[in-house]
Design an enzyme around this catalytic site. Sequence first.
Site, PDB file in Angstrom:
ATOM      1  N   ASP A  25       0.862  -1.186   0.000  1.00  0.00           N
ATOM      2  CA  ASP A  25       0.000   0.000   0.000  1.00  0.00           C
ATOM      3  C   ASP A  25       0.901   1.240   0.000  1.00  0.00           C
ATOM      4  O   ASP A  25       2.131   1.126  -0.103  1.00  0.00           O
ATOM      5  CB  ASP A  25      -1.003  -0.021   1.166  1.00  0.00           C
ATOM      6  CG  ASP A  25      -0.365   0.203   2.532  1.00  0.00           C
ATOM      7  OD1 ASP A  25       0.887   0.349   2.602  1.00  0.00           O
ATOM      8  OD2 ASP A  25      -1.095   0.220   3.530  1.00  0.00           O
ATOM      9  N   CYS A  70       2.753  -3.511   4.009  1.00  0.00           N
ATOM     10  CA  CYS A  70       1.957  -2.322   4.334  1.00  0.00           C
ATOM     11  C   CYS A  70       2.670  -1.608   5.479  1.00  0.00           C
ATOM     12  O   CYS A  70       3.880  -1.761   5.624  1.00  0.00           O
ATOM     13  CB  CYS A  70       0.506  -2.693   4.665  1.00  0.00           C
ATOM     14  SG  CYS A  70       0.285  -3.818   6.054  1.00  0.00           S
ATOM     15  N   GLY A  71       1.960  -0.844   6.285  1.00  0.00           N
ATOM     16  CA  GLY A  71       2.627  -0.136   7.383  1.00  0.00           C
ATOM     17  C   GLY A  71       3.144  -1.096   8.440  1.00  0.00           C
ATOM     18  O   GLY A  71       4.267  -0.971   8.924  1.00  0.00           O
ATOM     19  N   GLY A 116       2.321  -4.739   8.174  1.00  0.00           N
ATOM     20  CA  GLY A 116       2.294  -6.121   7.647  1.00  0.00           C
ATOM     21  C   GLY A 116       1.050  -6.862   8.100  1.00  0.00           C
ATOM     22  O   GLY A 116       0.718  -7.937   7.581  1.00  0.00           O
ATOM     23  N   GLY A 134      -2.422  -5.899   8.325  1.00  0.00           N
ATOM     24  CA  GLY A 134      -3.636  -5.842   7.501  1.00  0.00           C
ATOM     25  C   GLY A 134      -3.497  -6.713   6.259  1.00  0.00           C
ATOM     26  O   GLY A 134      -4.461  -7.374   5.831  1.00  0.00           O
ATOM     27  N   ARG A 141       6.789 -33.709  11.208  1.00  0.00           N
ATOM     28  CA  ARG A 141       5.831 -33.507  12.313  1.00  0.00           C
ATOM     29  C   ARG A 141       4.864 -32.367  12.034  1.00  0.00           C
ATOM     30  O   ARG A 141       3.793 -32.278  12.626  1.00  0.00           O
ATOM     31  CB  ARG A 141       6.588 -33.221  13.614  1.00  0.00           C
ATOM     32  CG  ARG A 141       7.141 -34.466  14.275  1.00  0.00           C
ATOM     33  CD  ARG A 141       7.809 -34.131  15.580  1.00  0.00           C
ATOM     34  NE  ARG A 141       8.795 -33.038  15.399  1.00  0.00           N
ATOM     35  CZ  ARG A 141       9.399 -32.415  16.387  1.00  0.00           C
ATOM     36  NH1 ARG A 141       9.126 -32.719  17.636  1.00  0.00           N
ATOM     37  NH2 ARG A 141      10.295 -31.465  16.145  1.00  0.00           N
ATOM     38  N   LYS A 173      -0.369 -30.945  10.913  1.00  0.00           N
ATOM     39  CA  LYS A 173      -0.856 -29.629  11.368  1.00  0.00           C
ATOM     40  C   LYS A 173      -1.203 -28.745  10.171  1.00  0.00           C
ATOM     41  O   LYS A 173      -2.255 -28.089  10.148  1.00  0.00           O
ATOM     42  CB  LYS A 173       0.197 -28.965  12.262  1.00  0.00           C
ATOM     43  CG  LYS A 173       0.447 -29.795  13.519  1.00  0.00           C
ATOM     44  CD  LYS A 173       1.767 -29.521  14.155  1.00  0.00           C
ATOM     45  CE  LYS A 173       2.070 -30.555  15.229  1.00  0.00           C
ATOM     46  NZ  LYS A 173       3.459 -30.520  15.696  1.00  0.00           N
TER      47      LYS A 173
HETATM   48  C1  RB5 Z   1      -2.139   2.501   6.529  1.00  0.00           C
HETATM   49  O1  RB5 Z   1      -3.291   2.347   5.787  1.00  0.00           O
HETATM   50  C2  RB5 Z   1      -1.937   1.310   7.459  1.00  0.00           C
HETATM   51  O2  RB5 Z   1      -3.093   1.060   8.181  1.00  0.00           O
HETATM   52  C3  RB5 Z   1      -1.564   0.071   6.677  1.00  0.00           C
HETATM   53  O3  RB5 Z   1      -0.423   0.319   5.940  1.00  0.00           O
HETATM   54  C4  RB5 Z   1      -1.267  -1.174   7.487  1.00  0.00           C
HETATM   55  O4  RB5 Z   1      -0.400  -0.904   8.532  1.00  0.00           O
HETATM   56  C5  RB5 Z   1      -2.411  -1.984   7.913  1.00  0.00           C
HETATM   57  O5  RB5 Z   1      -2.291  -3.053   8.517  1.00  0.00           O
END
Ligand code: RB5
Length: 158
Positions: A8, A65-66, A68, A70, A132, A136
């Site tokens: 993003d 992302c910011g 990781g 999301g 092992r 899982k």
């Molecule tokens: C910015 O939208 C921030 O929320 C995104 O980069 C991320 O950190 C989400 O998990």
Amino acid sequence: MAIAIGCDEAAFELKEAIKAYLVEQKQEVVDMGVYDTTPVLYPDIALKVATAVADGQFERGILICGTGLGMAITANKVPGVRAATCHDVYSAERSRKSNNCQILTMGARVIGVELAKTVVKAWLESEYEGGRSAPKVQRMIEIDEMFHAARGGGKAGE
Ligand code: RB5
């Protein structure tokens, strides 16, 4: 190795650095965006990369992302995908060796460029060991299929 990468706006610069590193390493990398720092809905990028990996178009995916987080949460909603957020080499290795993760996520606000490259290298060089861990991982696949089937979908990818 065929690798899809996406990010993003918060992670545009780190994604560019990791992409350049992968090219340098002679990996086959496809950039699924974003291509600048215009704000986007990161789940849309995660969906794009995760779907391509689940469909078998790519062996691995990298989402940044910011934090990781999301990206991992979204990618793990795609049937057949196992995504893990890793900011250290040990976790990156285990996510492959024990969990057979096909998607690595990282946070540009958490990790620096050089450590991120080292984490990516360890992750790419690590292979699933089975043993092992096999029952899982198999159970994860069954749980995935259970929910997917309940919604009328097909078999989740392995
Ligand atoms: C910015 O939208 C921030 O929320 C995104 O980069 C991320 O950190 C989400 O998990």
